[in-house]
Write a protein that holds these residues in place. Structure first.
Motif, short mmCIF file in Angstrom:
data_model
loop_
_atom_site.label_atom_id
_atom_site.label_comp_id
_atom_site.label_asym_id
_atom_site.label_seq_id
_atom_site.Cartn_x
_atom_site.Cartn_y
_atom_site.Cartn_z
N GLN A 137 88.28 27.23 60.02
CA GLN A 137 88.16 25.77 60.04
C GLN A 137 87.11 25.38 61.08
O GLN A 137 87.09 25.94 62.18
N GLU A 138 86.28 24.43 60.72
CA GLU A 138 85.18 24.03 61.58
C GLU A 138 85.23 22.53 61.82
O GLU A 138 85.36 21.74 60.88
N ALA A 139 85.14 22.12 63.10
CA ALA A 139 85.13 20.70 63.45
C ALA A 139 83.75 20.13 63.16
O ALA A 139 82.74 20.62 63.67
N LEU A 140 83.70 19.08 62.34
CA LEU A 140 82.43 18.50 61.93
C LEU A 140 82.20 17.09 62.45
O LEU A 140 81.07 16.72 62.76
N MET A 141 83.26 16.27 62.51
CA MET A 141 83.08 14.88 62.94
C MET A 141 84.21 14.47 63.88
O MET A 141 85.34 14.98 63.78
N ARG A 142 83.87 13.54 64.76
CA ARG A 142 84.85 13.02 65.71
C ARG A 142 84.55 11.55 65.97
O ARG A 142 83.41 11.18 66.23
N SER A 143 85.59 10.71 65.88
CA SER A 143 85.45 9.28 66.14
C SER A 143 86.52 8.86 67.13
O SER A 143 87.69 9.22 66.99
N VAL A 144 86.10 8.09 68.13
CA VAL A 144 87.03 7.55 69.13
C VAL A 144 86.99 6.04 69.03
O VAL A 144 85.93 5.42 69.19
N ILE A 145 88.12 5.43 68.73
CA ILE A 145 88.23 3.98 68.59
C ILE A 145 89.02 3.45 69.78
O ILE A 145 90.21 3.71 69.91
N GLY A 146 88.34 2.73 70.66
CA GLY A 146 88.98 2.20 71.85
C GLY A 146 89.74 0.93 71.56
O GLY A 146 89.45 0.20 70.60
N LEU A 147 90.73 0.63 72.40
CA LEU A 147 91.51 -0.59 72.24
C LEU A 147 90.66 -1.83 72.48
O LEU A 147 91.03 -2.93 72.06
#
Length: 250
Positions: free
Chosen positions: A103-113
């Motif tokens: 498994q390979e990590a491709l995308m990451r999103s951080v949604i702040g409050l």
């Protein structure tokens, strides 16, 4: 990538098989750091060729994903408070792609409050434009589906409860007022019309009153839930979690 790509407006649910296949790729990443404490890392989407195909079909049809109540309850629980009893600063969504046993990590999103959104994508993924587009579209669509159902304002419909309380109080008060005058009503059956009108007015009045009090009741319940999460007592945390599960729809 600062914005989500345009998505079709959901009109109906995908087939049970498709929904199950897509929902199965969503996991909550939690690390147990003590007997009663858990560290919430974020939400993980594990995709493969088949899951991507199901997501593409759902997008083309304008379908919306149906997540389980348990998954949403767990996510709401971990998303509110961190392991040190502080408000979470935001939510993290990571997309992995599965090839065989790897498994390979491709995308990451951080949604702040506070509304800030940070997107990251693996450089190698950008070298394959078509594949990158498929992954990013699926990533954003899954985030949108989770966030829509995660909203804390989406309560289980309370119409039935309000109607039941209104009818209960109406019947109780009506009986207290009518029972002493039963002989009068037996001698004058036409007075039953007055009783029916009275019952209807009581019901309408109580129902409107409960609707006016509902927002305050919801705010009180939310304060109790948050207080339970912030409590150091496991029993209070369990009660807060049950309230969270019972008061919000999936």
């Amino acid at each position: 990538m600062n914005q989500y790509p345009p998505l079709a407006t959901p009109s109906h649910l995908p087939s049970p098989r498709q929904n199950l296949a897509i929902a199965a790729c969503i996991q909550i990443e939690v690390e147990r750091i003590s007997r009663s404490q858990f560290l919430f890392h974020g939400v993980r989407f594990t995709l493969d060729k088949e899951t991507l195909r199901h997501i593409q079909q759902a997008q083309q049809m304008g379908d919306s994903l149906k997540l389980s109540r348990q998954l949403l309850t767990d996510l709401r629980y971990y998303a509110l408070i961190d392991d040190e009893n502080r408000w979470q600063s935001g939510l993290t969504f990571c997309t992995y792609y599965k090839r065989g046993s790897s498994q390979e990590a491709l995308m990451r999103s951080v949604i702040g409050l506070d509304g800030d959104i940070i997107h990251q994508i693996q450089r190698n993924c950008l070298e394959r434009p078509n594949f990158s587009h498929q992954i990013s579209t699926a990533h954003y669509w899954l985030i949108e589906q989770v966030m829509r159902q995660l909203r804390f304002g989406k309560y289980v419909p309370l119409t039935g409860l309000i109607n039941g309380l209104a009818w209960g109080l109406t019947l109780l008060i009506s009986m207290l007022l009518v029972i002493p005058f039963i002989p009068v009503f037996l001698n004058n059956p036409w007075m039953l019309i007055t009783v029916l009108i009275m019952v209807g007015l009581f019901y309408i009045g109580f129902r409107r009153l409960f609707h006016l009090l509902l927002p305050k009741a919801r705010r009180w319940i939310m304060r109790r839930i948050v207080a339970g999460f912030l409590s150091s007592k496991p029993r209070s945390k369990r009660l807060a979690r049950r309230l969270l599960s019972g008061l919000f729809s999936s």
